[in-house]
Design an enzyme around this catalytic site. Sequence first.
Site, short mmCIF file in Angstrom:
data_model
loop_
_atom_site.label_atom_id
_atom_site.label_comp_id
_atom_site.label_asym_id
_atom_site.label_seq_id
_atom_site.Cartn_x
_atom_site.Cartn_y
_atom_site.Cartn_z
N TYR A 23 -4.90 -7.21 2.37
CA TYR A 23 -5.00 -7.40 3.82
C TYR A 23 -5.55 -8.77 4.22
O TYR A 23 -5.65 -9.07 5.42
CB TYR A 23 -5.90 -6.30 4.42
CG TYR A 23 -5.30 -4.92 4.24
CD1 TYR A 23 -4.21 -4.51 5.00
CD2 TYR A 23 -5.80 -4.04 3.28
CE1 TYR A 23 -3.65 -3.26 4.83
CE2 TYR A 23 -5.25 -2.78 3.11
CZ TYR A 23 -4.17 -2.39 3.88
OH TYR A 23 -3.60 -1.16 3.72
N HIS A 100 2.30 -4.25 10.84
CA HIS A 100 1.62 -3.98 9.57
C HIS A 100 1.33 -5.31 8.89
O HIS A 100 2.24 -6.14 8.75
CB HIS A 100 2.47 -3.10 8.66
CG HIS A 100 2.80 -1.79 9.31
ND1 HIS A 100 1.84 -0.83 9.51
CD2 HIS A 100 3.93 -1.34 9.87
CE1 HIS A 100 2.40 0.19 10.15
NE2 HIS A 100 3.66 -0.10 10.39
#
Length: 150
Positions: A23, A100
Amino acid sequence: MPTLLLLNGPNLNLLGTREPEVYGTETLADVVALVERAASDAGFGVAALQSNHEGVLIDAIHDARGTADGIVINPGGLTHTSVALRDALTGVGLPFAEVHISDVHAREEFRHHSFLSDVADVVVVGEGVGGYARAVRELAGVIAPSSSRG
Ligand code: DHK
């Protein structure tokens, strides 16, 4: 000023320290600042909320009727499980972008299916946190095509 509601779902409050190899190292505050800049460039203000609770996100989507012109949402893991979140988004009928950070299609199979993508106006996957800015630009183009020109 037209407004976008930025919603981040479960575990996105951990951005910056959570699995940085997946991430990245930017925080949720960095994401909000990035979205505010991109939205401002497109002539939109931003209201931002992160919650680890499905019902809180659903209530925020309901409340967006009359207060926001579109929604940018990263539903986190609820992407792959929540019919209720999908129903909230289709129920209010606001244009929305699904974001996302990671490339969910290159990860575990259970992340390949989204309950939102087929009803989203914009889908951005796997572009890191920069994907939020692209989602804002594309959603602004859906809401008010002239404001995204130039
Ligand atoms: C974030 C999550 O929390 C995961 O549950 C999703 C998504 C992917 C992201 O890439 O931003 O599967």
